[in-house]
Design a protein around this motif. Structure first.
Motif, PDB file in Angstrom:
ATOM      1  N   GLN A  52       0.800  -1.217   0.000  1.00 20.81           N
ATOM      2  CA  GLN A  52       0.000   0.000   0.000  1.00 20.81           C
ATOM      3  C   GLN A  52       0.836   1.272   0.000  1.00 20.81           C
ATOM      4  OE1 GLN A  52      -3.395  -0.086  -0.351  1.00 20.81           O
ATOM      5  NE2 GLN A  52      -2.888  -2.228  -0.720  1.00 20.81           N
ATOM      6  N   HIS A  53       2.131   1.162   0.262  1.00 20.32           N
ATOM      7  CA  HIS A  53       2.955   2.376   0.265  1.00 20.32           C
ATOM      8  C   HIS A  53       4.251   2.116  -0.498  1.00 20.32           C
ATOM      9  CE1 HIS A  53       3.442   6.469   1.945  1.00 20.32           C
ATOM     10  NE2 HIS A  53       4.695   6.227   1.624  1.00 20.32           N
ATOM     11  N   ILE A  54       4.304   2.627  -1.709  1.00 18.85           N
ATOM     12  CA  ILE A  54       5.453   2.455  -2.595  1.00 18.85           C
ATOM     13  C   ILE A  54       5.861   3.833  -3.105  1.00 18.85           C
ATOM     14  CG2 ILE A  54       6.342   1.336  -4.669  1.00 18.85           C
ATOM     15  CD1 ILE A  54       3.980  -0.660  -4.399  1.00 18.85           C
ATOM     16  N   GLU A  55       7.118   4.147  -3.009  1.00 16.61           N
ATOM     17  CA  GLU A  55       7.614   5.425  -3.494  1.00 16.61           C
ATOM     18  C   GLU A  55       8.878   5.219  -4.305  1.00 16.61           C
ATOM     19  OE1 GLU A  55       8.016   8.433  -0.529  1.00 16.61           O
ATOM     20  OE2 GLU A  55       5.932   8.253   0.164  1.00 16.61           O
ATOM     21  N   SER A  56       9.113   6.118  -5.251  1.00 16.69           N
ATOM     22  CA  SER A  56      10.317   6.078  -6.074  1.00 16.69           C
ATOM     23  C   SER A  56      11.166   7.311  -5.777  1.00 16.69           C
ATOM     24  CB  SER A  56       9.961   6.058  -7.564  1.00 16.69           C
ATOM     25  OG  SER A  56       9.161   4.939  -7.873  1.00 16.69           O
ATOM     26  N   LEU A  57      12.449   7.117  -5.740  1.00 15.52           N
ATOM     27  CA  LEU A  57      13.371   8.231  -5.518  1.00 15.52           C
ATOM     28  C   LEU A  57      14.180   8.466  -6.780  1.00 15.52           C
ATOM     29  CD1 LEU A  57      14.837  10.306  -3.732  1.00 15.52           C
ATOM     30  CD2 LEU A  57      16.375   8.457  -3.008  1.00 15.52           C
ATOM     31  N   ASN A  58      14.085   9.669  -7.326  1.00 16.57           N
ATOM     32  CA  ASN A  58      14.943  10.067  -8.441  1.00 16.57           C
ATOM     33  C   ASN A  58      16.193  10.737  -7.895  1.00 16.57           C
ATOM     34  OD1 ASN A  58      13.214   9.181 -10.420  1.00 16.57           O
ATOM     35  ND2 ASN A  58      12.703  11.198 -11.210  1.00 16.57           N
ATOM     36  N   TYR A  59      17.352  10.237  -8.271  1.00 17.53           N
ATOM     37  CA  TYR A  59      18.570  11.002  -8.007  1.00 17.53           C
ATOM     38  C   TYR A  59      18.986  11.646  -9.323  1.00 17.53           C
ATOM     39  CZ  TYR A  59      20.649   6.649  -9.780  1.00 17.53           C
ATOM     40  OH  TYR A  59      20.946   5.555 -10.534  1.00 17.53           O
ATOM     41  N   SER A  60      19.748  12.708  -9.246  1.00 21.93           N
ATOM     42  CA  SER A  60      20.052  13.504 -10.433  1.00 21.93           C
ATOM     43  C   SER A  60      20.872  12.705 -11.447  1.00 21.93           C
ATOM     44  CB  SER A  60      20.838  14.761 -10.044  1.00 21.93           C
ATOM     45  OG  SER A  60      21.319  15.429 -11.197  1.00 21.93           O
ATOM     46  N   PRO A  61      20.544  12.826 -12.758  1.00 25.92           N
ATOM     47  CA  PRO A  61      21.372  12.175 -13.782  1.00 25.92           C
ATOM     48  C   PRO A  61      22.774  12.769 -13.852  1.00 25.92           C
ATOM     49  CG  PRO A  61      19.754  13.624 -14.785  1.00 25.92           C
ATOM     50  CD  PRO A  61      19.401  13.538 -13.336  1.00 25.92           C
ATOM     51  N   LEU A  62      22.969  13.905 -13.192  1.00 29.72           N
ATOM     52  CA  LEU A  62      24.286  14.545 -13.152  1.00 29.72           C
ATOM     53  C   LEU A  62      25.115  14.083 -11.956  1.00 29.72           C
ATOM     54  CD1 LEU A  62      23.250  18.205 -14.105  1.00 29.72           C
ATOM     55  CD2 LEU A  62      24.024  16.354 -15.609  1.00 29.72           C
ATOM     56  N   THR A  63      24.542  13.173 -11.149  1.00 30.66           N
ATOM     57  CA  THR A  63      25.271  12.650  -9.997  1.00 30.66           C
ATOM     58  C   THR A  63      26.586  12.017 -10.443  1.00 30.66           C
ATOM     59  OG1 THR A  63      23.240  12.223  -8.773  1.00 30.66           O
ATOM     60  CG2 THR A  63      25.194  10.999  -8.089  1.00 30.66           C
ATOM     61  N   CYS A  64      27.669  12.391  -9.767  1.00 38.53           N
ATOM     62  CA  CYS A  64      29.000  11.887 -10.139  1.00 38.53           C
ATOM     63  C   CYS A  64      29.640  11.051  -9.044  1.00 38.53           C
ATOM     64  CB  CYS A  64      29.914  13.068 -10.499  1.00 38.53           C
ATOM     65  SG  CYS A  64      29.440  13.918 -12.020  1.00 38.53           S
ATOM     66  N   ASP A  65      28.900  10.758  -7.983  1.00 40.94           N
ATOM     67  CA  ASP A  65      29.491  10.012  -6.877  1.00 40.94           C
ATOM     68  C   ASP A  65      28.436   9.130  -6.228  1.00 40.94           C
ATOM     69  OD1 ASP A  65      31.422   9.236  -4.939  1.00 40.94           O
ATOM     70  OD2 ASP A  65      30.591  10.711  -3.548  1.00 40.94           O
ATOM     71  N   ILE A  66      28.699   7.837  -6.158  1.00 38.91           N
ATOM     72  CA  ILE A  66      27.767   6.897  -5.551  1.00 38.91           C
ATOM     73  C   ILE A  66      27.588   7.199  -4.069  1.00 38.91           C
ATOM     74  CG2 ILE A  66      27.496   4.464  -4.893  1.00 38.91           C
ATOM     75  CD1 ILE A  66      28.682   3.723  -7.620  1.00 38.91           C
ATOM     76  N   ARG A  67      28.627   7.638  -3.414  1.00 40.65           N
ATOM     77  CA  ARG A  67      28.525   7.948  -1.985  1.00 40.65           C
ATOM     78  C   ARG A  67      27.544   9.090  -1.743  1.00 40.65           C
ATOM     79  NH1 ARG A  67      33.815   7.483  -3.428  1.00 40.65           N
ATOM     80  NH2 ARG A  67      35.019   5.735  -2.574  1.00 40.65           N
ATOM     81  N   THR A  68      27.611  10.111  -2.593  1.00 42.57           N
ATOM     82  CA  THR A  68      26.691  11.246  -2.457  1.00 42.57           C
ATOM     83  C   THR A  68      25.251  10.797  -2.666  1.00 42.57           C
ATOM     84  OG1 THR A  68      28.390  12.776  -3.238  1.00 42.57           O
ATOM     85  CG2 THR A  68      26.103  13.523  -3.364  1.00 42.57           C
TER      86      THR A  68
END
Length: 287
Positions: free
Chosen positions: A105-121
């Motif tokens: 009943q509760h599903i959400e999606s998170l968009n991270y920026s396509p310009l992200t250059c670091d997996i840690r960030t």
């Protein structure tokens, strides 16, 4: 738990020209490639709809759950869907619908920026989002499904940033857990360099993780052209409670789309005690 696919029928001409196993592999590869192109075409049409971050909501009232071997609906944690490299939440349209139809009943999606250059960030962003979601829903833990790079981001959060306190089950789909050597010309992008075998980030994930509380389920395809070697999509760490699910006959883009894989994901998420034997440990069939 294993996902398999029967490749039938073999064309008589292929049987005459090639050995049976080679002909079978050729037909499976041909079908998987055709499916990948079809999925790519559909995804390109849907892509614009997923560019904007989705609106956050509060949980809907729980519906009765008719399952006997799964968590009661009301106690199911929220699910976060995390997309792959240069993608967005639109890749999960079908999986999200499937999970909703089967009691989530509760599903959400998170968009991270396509310009992200670091997996840690990106992992830190996921951590902040998880905390906000838990506060908003009143839940203590969440489940995460990550496709490709999304699974690696989620694993870094769980294993290196204390996310195991919040993530109950992490399902990864075609994620290069040990790094992939595919497309060497893409090394110009920092994220791609972090996904290479032997990178500093991959070596961090090899470090001890005693007491990690998250249950990992990794779906990997034997026809995934982005995983080199193919087994890099398996979780292989002595401190992690993990199950690796081989998917035969489909490629990288099909993993978050195929209904039988979705059934395997539901099975992993619905276990009363993550890490217990799966109800269909003898395998699933992708038809």
């Amino acid at each position: 738990m294993m996902v398999t696919r029967a490749v039938q029928p073999l064309l008589p001409m292929c049987q005459r020209l090639f050995p049976t196993r080679l002909a079978g592999l050729s037909m499976a590869l041909l079908k998987a490639t055709a499916l990948e192109f079809a999925i790519l075409a559909g995804h390109l049409l849907l892509y614009p709809s997923g560019i904007i971050q989705e609106r956050r909501s509060v949980p809907l009232p729980a519906l009765p759950d008719t399952g006997t071997a799964t968590l009661p609906t009301g106690s199911k944690p929220p699910v976060i869907l995390l997309h792959g490299f240069i993608d967005n939440r639109s890749v999960f349209v079908l999986l999200r619908r499937n999970l909703t139809q089967h009691g989530r009943q509760h599903i959400e999606s998170l968009n991270y920026s396509p310009l992200t250059c670091d997996i840690r960030t990106a992992a830190q962003l996921l951590g902040r989002y998880v905390e906000e979601l838990c506060e908003r829903t009143g839940q203590q833990r969440v489940d995460v499904v990550g496709h490709s790079l999304g699974g690696l981001i989620a694993r870094y959060y769980v294993q290196r940033l204390g996310g195991d306190a919040r993530v109950r089950t992490l399902v990864t789909l075609g994620t290069p857990h040990s790094g992939t050597r595919v497309a060497p010309l893409a090394n110009a992008h920092p994220i791609v360099r972090q996904m290479r075998p032997g990178s500093e980030l991959i070596e961090e994930l090899r470090e001890p993780a005693p007491g990690c509380r998250t249950y990992f389920v990794s779906f990997w395809s034997d026809l995934d052209p982005l995983m080199d070697p193919l087994e890099t999509a398996c979780v292989d760490h002595p401190d992690l409670l993990a199950e690796n699910v081989r998917v035969s006959g489909i490629g990288h883009l099909a993993l978050p789309v195929h209904p039988t894989v979705a059934a395997g994901i539901r099975q992993a998420l619905d276990l009363e005690e993550p890490g217990a034997p799966a109800p269909h440990a003898d395998g699933l069939t992708v038809a």
